[in-house]
Write a protein that holds these residues in place. Structure first.
Motif, short mmCIF file in Angstrom:
data_model
loop_
_atom_site.label_atom_id
_atom_site.label_comp_id
_atom_site.label_asym_id
_atom_site.label_seq_id
_atom_site.Cartn_x
_atom_site.Cartn_y
_atom_site.Cartn_z
N LYS A 98 -0.86 -11.60 3.46
CA LYS A 98 0.04 -11.49 4.35
C LYS A 98 -0.22 -12.58 5.59
O LYS A 98 1.02 -13.07 6.03
N GLN B 176 1.62 -14.08 12.61
CA GLN B 176 1.06 -12.81 12.93
C GLN B 176 0.78 -12.95 14.74
O GLN B 176 0.71 -14.22 15.17
N HIS C 84 -3.38 -6.95 3.19
CA HIS C 84 -3.29 -7.70 4.55
C HIS C 84 -3.75 -9.19 4.83
O HIS C 84 -3.16 -9.84 5.35
N VAL D 166 -10.47 -6.12 10.86
CA VAL D 166 -10.13 -4.89 10.09
C VAL D 166 -10.96 -3.66 10.69
O VAL D 166 -12.15 -3.86 10.47
N THR E 19 -5.49 -4.49 12.14
CA THR E 19 -5.03 -3.36 11.13
C THR E 19 -6.18 -2.46 10.90
O THR E 19 -7.47 -2.61 11.37
#
Length: 257
Positions: free
Chosen positions: A243, A249, A240, A177, A223
């Motif tokens: 998820k 992913q 996130h 991230v 992300t």
């Protein structure tokens, strides 16, 4: 492009501009392997990487890696995540070369080792992160990350060395991230709340550093979270992370072989 350059080797072409220099020594063409060290593939043009869908198992969570420039709020987000659910999130214990301080528990606050041992770990690629402070080394061993993952918790890492390339070498399928700073005026206001009065050039440097990191390492980021407000950024980050439990992913296909 490389084929064209090699076929035209030894001939002169007028009125053409090449975007790469001719190499008199033909190289053996190798497929890109994301498990190889990038330093060994410096001359390769990486144009494609095969991806595949991956759904993390319930008992083996992907490590969450926070990267971003200084003063972007990474540490606050990291601590906010840890405090939100200590049964779900944990950070790995750092190894350090500094002496033990009063009240510190071996293996709980730090693993205390010699500087030579940490330097050996660094040379042999056993560290996910390493930095120096007050002439003492601090580092996270891959084994420390694996220990958290094997416990069933989600490992949170606030990356200090700002180079997520080594994360591609892990078999733990990290989720990276990028914590980005907000526009300059909003960044000034946020730093002002902390009692800081940054100069305009300091703000520009933070934003420029973020831009450089995106250009250099953007292909490693899963992300991006813009930290214009800590609570909103925390909510977005948590969204996130949640998820990962419910949706597959895309990860490099080499990670699944």
């Amino acid at each position: 492009m490389k084929l064209t350059l090699e076929d035209d080797e030894g001939t002169e072409k007028s009125g053409k501009l090449w975007c790469a220099k001719k190499n008199k020594k033909k190289r053996k063409k190798m497929p890109y392997n994301s498990n190889k060290s990038e330093e060994g593939d410096v001359e390769e043009v990486l144009t494609y990487e095969e991806m595949a869908l991956y759904h993390q198992p319930a008992n083996r969570k992907r490590p969450i890696i926070l990267v971003g420039p200084a003063s972007c709020g990474r540490s606050k987000l990291h601590q906010r995540m840890l405090r939100s659910d200590s049964d779900r999130f944990a950070d790995p214990v750092y190894h350090t070369s500094r002496p033990v301080r009063d009240g510190e528990v071996l293996g709980q606050h730090f693993h205390f080792v010699s500087r030579a041992e940490l330097e050996n770990d660094m040379a042999n690629g056993r560290l996910v992160d390493v930095f120096e402070r007050d002439r003492q080394l601090y580092g996270i061993r891959v084994d420390s990350v694996r220990q958290v993952v094997n416990s069933g918790k989600t490992c949170l890492i606030n990356l200090y060395n700002q180079s997520p390339k080594i994360l591609k070498l892990l078999d733990l399928k990290p989720y990276v991230v990028f914590v980005a700073p907000p526009p300059q005026e909003r960044l000034r206001a946020l730093m002002g709340k902390e009692g800081r009065n940054p100069k305009p050039e300091e703000l520009r440097e933070i934003i420029e550093k973020a831009r450089e990191m995106e250009q250099t390492y953007g292909h490693y980021f899963d992300t991006v979270v813009v930290n214009a407000d800590l609570e909103k950024a925390f909510g977005e980050l948590l969204h996130h992370v949640n998820k990962l439990d419910t949706e597959p992913q895309y990860v490099p296909a080499a990670w699944l072989h």
